[in-house]
Write an enzyme that holds these catalytic residues in place. Structure first.
Site, PDB file in Angstrom:
ATOM      1  CG  HIS A  83      -8.319  -7.468 -17.385  1.00 33.09           C
ATOM      2  ND1 HIS A  83      -8.424  -7.699 -18.734  1.00 33.09           N
ATOM      3  CD2 HIS A  83      -9.585  -7.145 -16.987  1.00 33.09           C
ATOM      4  CE1 HIS A  83      -9.665  -7.532 -19.138  1.00 33.09           C
ATOM      5  NE2 HIS A  83     -10.384  -7.185 -18.095  1.00 33.09           N
ATOM      6  CD  GLU A  89      -2.597   1.742   0.424  1.00 27.22           C
ATOM      7  OE1 GLU A  89      -3.081   2.886   0.499  1.00 27.22           O
ATOM      8  OE2 GLU A  89      -2.873   0.941  -0.501  1.00 27.22           O
ATOM      9  CG  HIS A 143      -0.795   2.702  -4.969  1.00 31.28           C
ATOM     10  ND1 HIS A 143      -1.977   3.206  -4.468  1.00 31.28           N
ATOM     11  CD2 HIS A 143      -0.847   2.923  -6.310  1.00 31.28           C
ATOM     12  CE1 HIS A 143      -2.698   3.690  -5.456  1.00 31.28           C
ATOM     13  NE2 HIS A 143      -2.044   3.543  -6.577  1.00 31.28           N
TER      14      HIS A 143
END
Length: 346
Positions: free
Chosen positions: A325, A77, A80
């Site tokens: 994706h 986390e 990021h």
């Protein structure tokens, strides 16, 4: 600073921003898919510290939140957040350069300030994602604004003067042909329509992920063994679920999650049709030869994304494919924007 030097720095910052924004989007997906979105349940720090390492040294790291500290999730986390913070600094530098070199007209000052406002909004949504405990609406908006930031930085890079990949590369190709200008207008309109369909599909993808609905249909092309399974569309798209609801893992029933997943698949068909039409329409006109490479890039990125989506279901949703994706969606966005930018230059 000379005009050439300013242009060179702007281009470097824009390209660095594109690369970092792409990484932030993919990292965000990875954090979400590994259930690390609440790895640090406070913001902007982690259990009151700048790093998870500092929290590990705390005698009571859980004092600020009921969620126990998981070092692996906390580092994912915070990685990021560090990347997003660095991206914000790059955008601040772009805005400052645009204002400082406004006489050289490297880019619109309004565009640069809008980009800065978009990044600040992204930071606010990042905070709310944590403090509102992964509310689907906020998580989806966080993804959309992140993709918008990526797209704006890419548009800036494509639009800078003296750029070998920018608008000037289109030249006057096709405009001397009878009816050529009208054909370009039609191609541009179809590309913009494809971009709108892609934006809707990205939103549906964010809604699918944030509601933990990806595994609701573990088969393909059917869903739960049926082409049209029992689905609850009424509850599937409720935008808000209360202010103090922990949404990690999701709250919707199976039929509602199936409805979201089926909607995402239908959106993929719509986006694929719109983007294919725009690319093929561009390829059919020899006067738009300068745009053919970008049309092929759209078709290639679209085929890659569809292939990843199908493989993800057939292989049981492995983490690397699920993350890919999101990366594929970002690549497709860049390809479509590149086509739109070229068709928009006349």
């Amino acid at each position: 600073m000379t005009a050439n030097s300013a242009a060179r720095w702007m281009r470097r910052l824009a390209l660095a921003g594109v690369a970092l924004a792409f990484m932030v989007v993919v990292l965000g997906a990875y954090v979400r898919l590994t259930a690390a979105g609440l790895g640090c349940p406070d913001w902007p720090g982690c259990y009151g510290h700048l790093t998870p390492g500092g929290a590990l040294g705390d005698a009571a790291p859980g004092a600020l939140a009921p969620r126990p500290l998981d070092p692996a999730k906390a580092w994912r986390e915070m990685s990021h957040r560090y990347a997003a913070g660095t991206l914000a600094l790059i955008v601040v530098a772009i805005a400052a350069l645009a204002v400082g070199a406004r006489r050289q007209r490297l880019t619109s000052v309004r565009f640069a300030l809008t980009l800065l406002a978009t990044v600040l909004l992204q930071a606010l949504l990042g905070m709310l994602t944590v403090t509102r405990q992964l509310q689907p609406l906020i998580v989806t908006l966080h993804l959309l604004v992140g993709m918008t930031t990526l797209g704006m930085l890419w548009w800036l890079a494509l639009s800078l003067p003296q750029s070998s990949w920018g608008a000037a590369s289109l030249g006057a190709a096709g405009y001397s042909l009878r009816g050529g200008a009208a054909y370009v207008v039609n191609a541009r309109q179809l590309a913009i329509l494809g971009l709108a369909a892609l934006a809707l599909q990205i939103a549906l993808g964010g809604w699918t992920s944030s509601n933990y609905a990806a595994i609701a249909c573990p088969d393909f092309p059917t869903c739960q063994g049926s082409l049209w399974p029992h689905a609850d569309f009424r509850d599937a798209f409720v935008l808000w679920h209360g202010a103090n609801v922990d949404y990690e893992g999701g709250l919707l029933t199976a039929p509602a999650r199936i409805a979201i997943h089926v909607s995402h698949r239908l959106g993929a068909l719509l986006a694929a049709a719109a983007l294919t039409l725009a690319a093929v329409f561009t390829l059919r006109h020899h006067g738009l030869a300068s745009a053919h490479a970008r049309a092929w890039a759209v078709l290639g990125a679209l085929g890659l994304q569809l292939g990843i989506g199908v493989a993800m279901v057939l292989r049981g949703f492995p983490l690397w494919l699920a993350t890919a994706h999101t990366a594929g969606a970002a690549l497709l966005l860049l390809a479509v924007l590149a086509l739109v930018r070229l068709l928009n230059a006349r």
